[in-house]
Scaffold this motif. Structure first.
Motif, PDB file in Angstrom:
ATOM      1  N   UNK A 166      -9.685  -0.010   0.665  1.00 45.56           N
ATOM      2  CA  UNK A 166     -10.585  -0.300  -0.459  1.00 45.56           C
ATOM      3  C   UNK A 166     -10.293   0.617  -1.648  1.00 45.56           C
ATOM      4  N   UNK A 167     -10.075   1.902  -1.370  1.00 44.13           N
ATOM      5  CA  UNK A 167      -9.828   2.848  -2.460  1.00 44.13           C
ATOM      6  C   UNK A 167      -8.569   2.490  -3.243  1.00 44.13           C
ATOM      7  N   UNK A 168      -7.476   2.179  -2.531  1.00 41.07           N
ATOM      8  CA  UNK A 168      -6.233   1.871  -3.244  1.00 41.07           C
ATOM      9  C   UNK A 168      -6.380   0.596  -4.063  1.00 41.07           C
ATOM     10  N   UNK A 169      -7.110  -0.374  -3.547  1.00 43.92           N
ATOM     11  CA  UNK A 169      -7.313  -1.612  -4.289  1.00 43.92           C
ATOM     12  C   UNK A 169      -8.193  -1.388  -5.510  1.00 43.92           C
ATOM     13  N   UNK A 170      -9.194  -0.538  -5.369  1.00 43.23           N
ATOM     14  CA  UNK A 170     -10.065  -0.248  -6.505  1.00 43.23           C
ATOM     15  C   UNK A 170      -9.358   0.625  -7.542  1.00 43.23           C
ATOM     16  N   UNK A 171      -8.392   1.426  -7.110  1.00 40.43           N
ATOM     17  CA  UNK A 171      -7.572   2.177  -8.065  1.00 40.43           C
ATOM     18  C   UNK A 171      -6.682   1.234  -8.868  1.00 40.43           C
ATOM     19  N   UNK A 172      -6.170   0.229  -8.198  1.00 38.29           N
ATOM     20  CA  UNK A 172      -5.263  -0.728  -8.844  1.00 38.29           C
ATOM     21  C   UNK A 172      -6.012  -1.680  -9.776  1.00 38.29           C
ATOM     22  N   UNK A 174      -6.873  -4.695 -11.725  1.00 41.64           N
ATOM     23  CA  UNK A 174      -6.048  -5.832 -12.150  1.00 41.64           C
ATOM     24  C   UNK A 174      -4.827  -5.382 -12.962  1.00 41.64           C
ATOM     25  N   UNK A 175      -4.390  -4.148 -12.761  1.00 43.07           N
ATOM     26  CA  UNK A 175      -3.299  -3.612 -13.576  1.00 43.07           C
ATOM     27  C   UNK A 175      -1.929  -4.111 -13.112  1.00 43.07           C
ATOM     28  N   UNK A 176      -0.997  -4.202 -14.060  1.00 42.24           N
ATOM     29  CA  UNK A 176       0.366  -4.594 -13.722  1.00 42.24           C
ATOM     30  C   UNK A 176       1.213  -3.342 -13.511  1.00 42.24           C
ATOM     31  N   UNK A 177       2.489  -3.467 -13.124  1.00 36.85           N
ATOM     32  CA  UNK A 177       3.307  -2.286 -12.803  1.00 36.85           C
ATOM     33  C   UNK A 177       3.556  -1.330 -13.973  1.00 36.85           C
ATOM     34  N   UNK A 178       3.307  -1.760 -15.197  1.00 34.16           N
ATOM     35  CA  UNK A 178       3.421  -0.839 -16.328  1.00 34.16           C
ATOM     36  C   UNK A 178       2.206   0.072 -16.409  1.00 34.16           C
ATOM     37  N   UNK A 179       1.131  -0.295 -15.705  1.00 34.17           N
ATOM     38  CA  UNK A 179      -0.134   0.429 -15.794  1.00 34.17           C
ATOM     39  C   UNK A 179      -0.511   1.146 -14.497  1.00 34.17           C
ATOM     40  N   UNK A 180      -0.021   0.641 -13.364  1.00 34.53           N
ATOM     41  CA  UNK A 180      -0.369   1.211 -12.062  1.00 34.53           C
ATOM     42  C   UNK A 180       0.729   0.915 -11.061  1.00 34.53           C
ATOM     43  N   UNK A 181       0.998   1.915 -10.198  1.00 37.43           N
ATOM     44  CA  UNK A 181       1.927   1.731  -9.089  1.00 37.43           C
ATOM     45  C   UNK A 181       1.328   2.362  -7.837  1.00 37.43           C
ATOM     46  N   UNK A 182       1.632   1.825  -6.665  1.00 41.53           N
ATOM     47  CA  UNK A 182       1.109   2.428  -5.439  1.00 41.53           C
ATOM     48  C   UNK A 182       1.706   3.813  -5.212  1.00 41.53           C
ATOM     49  N   UNK A 183       1.030   4.602  -4.410  1.00 45.45           N
ATOM     50  CA  UNK A 183       1.510   5.957  -4.117  1.00 45.45           C
ATOM     51  C   UNK A 183       2.844   5.924  -3.402  1.00 45.45           C
ATOM     52  N   UNK A 184       3.111   4.878  -2.680  1.00 45.59           N
ATOM     53  CA  UNK A 184       4.380   4.743  -1.961  1.00 45.59           C
ATOM     54  C   UNK A 184       4.741   3.271  -1.841  1.00 45.59           C
ATOM     55  N   UNK A 185       5.949   3.019  -1.369  1.00 47.59           N
ATOM     56  CA  UNK A 185       6.392   1.640  -1.239  1.00 47.59           C
ATOM     57  C   UNK A 185       6.624   0.949  -2.564  1.00 47.59           C
ATOM     58  N   UNK A 186       7.042   1.701  -3.576  1.00 46.86           N
ATOM     59  CA  UNK A 186       7.141   1.119  -4.912  1.00 46.86           C
ATOM     60  C   UNK A 186       8.277   0.110  -5.040  1.00 46.86           C
ATOM     61  N   UNK A 187       9.350   0.321  -4.313  1.00 47.98           N
ATOM     62  CA  UNK A 187      10.446  -0.652  -4.347  1.00 47.98           C
ATOM     63  C   UNK A 187       9.972  -1.990  -3.796  1.00 47.98           C
ATOM     64  N   UNK A 188       9.331  -1.953  -2.641  1.00 49.00           N
ATOM     65  CA  UNK A 188       8.808  -3.192  -2.047  1.00 49.00           C
ATOM     66  C   UNK A 188       7.791  -3.840  -2.968  1.00 49.00           C
ATOM     67  N   UNK A 189       6.951  -3.032  -3.584  1.00 50.15           N
ATOM     68  CA  UNK A 189       5.913  -3.563  -4.475  1.00 50.15           C
ATOM     69  C   UNK A 189       6.543  -4.313  -5.648  1.00 50.15           C
ATOM     70  N   UNK A 190       7.583  -3.749  -6.240  1.00 54.05           N
ATOM     71  CA  UNK A 190       8.259  -4.401  -7.366  1.00 54.05           C
ATOM     72  C   UNK A 190       8.914  -5.707  -6.925  1.00 54.05           C
ATOM     73  N   UNK A 191       9.521  -5.710  -5.757  1.00 55.12           N
ATOM     74  CA  UNK A 191      10.152  -6.927  -5.246  1.00 55.12           C
ATOM     75  C   UNK A 191       9.110  -8.014  -4.984  1.00 55.12           C
ATOM     76  N   UNK A 192       7.984  -7.610  -4.406  1.00 54.86           N
ATOM     77  CA  UNK A 192       6.908  -8.565  -4.158  1.00 54.86           C
ATOM     78  C   UNK A 192       6.392  -9.141  -5.482  1.00 54.86           C
ATOM     79  N   UNK A 193       6.216  -8.272  -6.455  1.00 54.95           N
ATOM     80  CA  UNK A 193       5.662  -8.683  -7.747  1.00 54.95           C
ATOM     81  C   UNK A 193       6.526  -9.752  -8.418  1.00 54.95           C
TER      82      UNK A 193
END
Length: 232
Positions: A166-172, A174-193
């Motif tokens: 819940x915390x990570x989702x509430x931190x994120x 509705x922001x896009x990758x220019x505004x927010x990135x996860x603490x880890x797994x950023x490569x996977x996150x960009x590929x998913x996006x």
């Protein structure tokens, strides 16, 4: 729906840290090779897929969350989209609140945004990786109601919906990758996006493209993935 098979791990209760290195995301089926549930056989890379996205200024105004109906029971088995995702992503067989087996009570999930292991379903939120408002701003404002509902409940592509703390989702939010990135797994996150945006023919703005280009530079951008099937 059987749970996804993953590597065995010690039993945990509640939330525990799983990874400590920023950018080193937890194992997620498809992160190193391809997304699940795709019919297309063509192979590409995250960097190449980014190049296929249209760059356009975001549409502002008019968004209401209620315009994207969710969670719905797509196949009338009493399990809504959230429940289906929790079952699909659990590393063990889930338990339900009641004998009707509609709502998930417990399981074992790894939150890819922060690496925490979760065993209680009520400690999770199922995130639209490309948020509903982001979809609205990048093309969804022109969609008919039925297409917005399909997007909000997309079980046909495993990267669209992600169980996270819940915390990570509430931190994120509705922001896009220019505004927010996860603490880890950023490569996977960009590929998913980029895969989700390609699947749904959504555009990106210039700041978003700049951020994604940086994330998909080097080895990350060269990882292979199947070309996502276009959503109807």
């Amino acid at each position: 729906m059987p749970p996804r098979v993953r590597a065995a791990a010690p039993v945990v209760i509640g939330l525990i840290p799983l990874f400590s290195l920023a950018g080193a995301g937890p194992a997620h089926a498809g992160d190193s090779s391809e997304p699940l549930q795709l019919g297309a056989a063509r192979v590409t890379t995250g960097k190449a897929l980014l190049g296929k996205l249209t760059v356009r200024a975001e549409h502002r105004g008019g968004y209401q969350r209620s315009k994207f109906k969710h969670w719905i029971d797509v196949d009338n088995d009493c399990q809504d989209t959230r429940s289906e995702v929790l079952q699909r992503e659990s590393q063990v067989k889930v338990a339900f609140y009641s004998a009707r087996q509609c709502a998930v009570l417990t399981g074992r999930w790894t939150s890819s945004y922060d690496g925490l292991v979760v065993t209680q379903a009520d400690q999770l939120e199922v995130d639209h990786v490309v948020a509903l408002s982001e979809a609205w701003k990048s093309g969804g404002s022109t969609w008919k109601k039925a297409r917005r509902t399909r997007y909000a409940n997309d079980l046909g592509f495993a990267w669209t919906l992600e169980p996270v703390t819940r915390k990570s989702n509430q931190d994120k939010v509705d922001q896009d990758p220019a505004e927010w990135l996860p603490a880890q797994g950023r490569c996977a996150y960009a590929r998913h996006w980029v895969a989700i945006k390609y699947r749904w023919r959504l555009s990106i703005d210039t700041a978003e493209k700049r951020a994604l280009s940086g994330l998909l530079s080097g080895d990350c951008g060269l990882l292979k993935l199947k070309v996502p099937a276009r959503a109807q």
